[in-house]
Design a protein around this motif. Structure first.
Motif, PDB file in Angstrom:
ATOM      1  N   GLN A   3      -0.474  13.949 -18.020  1.00 50.95           N
ATOM      2  CA  GLN A   3      -1.604  13.929 -17.711  1.00 50.95           C
ATOM      3  C   GLN A   3      -2.097  15.068 -18.250  1.00 50.95           C
ATOM      4  OE1 GLN A   3      -2.872  11.713 -14.143  1.00 50.95           O
ATOM      5  NE2 GLN A   3      -2.469   9.271 -15.318  1.00 50.95           N
ATOM      6  N   GLN A  40      -8.921   9.644 -21.183  1.00 52.79           N
ATOM      7  CA  GLN A  40      -7.915   8.778 -22.396  1.00 52.79           C
ATOM      8  C   GLN A  40      -6.454   8.900 -21.245  1.00 52.79           C
ATOM      9  OE1 GLN A  40      -7.589  10.074 -25.981  1.00 52.79           O
ATOM     10  NE2 GLN A  40      -9.597   7.843 -26.832  1.00 52.79           N
ATOM     11  N   LYS A  85      -5.395   9.391 -18.645  1.00 56.37           N
ATOM     12  CA  LYS A  85      -5.181   9.128 -17.195  1.00 56.37           C
ATOM     13  C   LYS A  85      -5.871   7.785 -17.349  1.00 56.37           C
ATOM     14  CE  LYS A  85      -7.317  11.157 -12.897  1.00 56.37           C
ATOM     15  NZ  LYS A  85      -8.845  11.163 -12.736  1.00 56.37           N
ATOM     16  N   GLY A  86      -5.162   6.665 -18.753  1.00 64.51           N
ATOM     17  CA  GLY A  86      -5.078   5.755 -18.684  1.00 64.51           C
ATOM     18  C   GLY A  86      -5.955   5.093 -18.500  1.00 64.51           C
TER      19      GLY A  86
END
Length: 52
Positions: free
Chosen positions: A29, A49, A51-52
């Motif tokens: 990340q 973004q 970290k998803g």
């Protein structure tokens, strides 16, 4: 360089790039976020973004 040293270095780079609160981010990340900041994204957006 050991994994801990590498992770510490990535966290330092992220902090210097303006990515605050990165202590719970994984190595992948952090690398992703740093890459995005390098391409001109804001640190906050890159962190979100990555970290998803």
């Amino acid at each position: 360089m050991g994994n801990q040293d590498r992770l510490h270095d990535l966290r330092k780079q992220a902090h210097n790039a303006g990515i605050e609160g990165n202590s719970k981010m994984t190595e992948g990340q952090l690398q992703n976020a740093l890459k995005q900041v390098g391409k001109g994204k804001s640190p906050e957006m890159a962190k979100r973004q990555a970290k998803g």
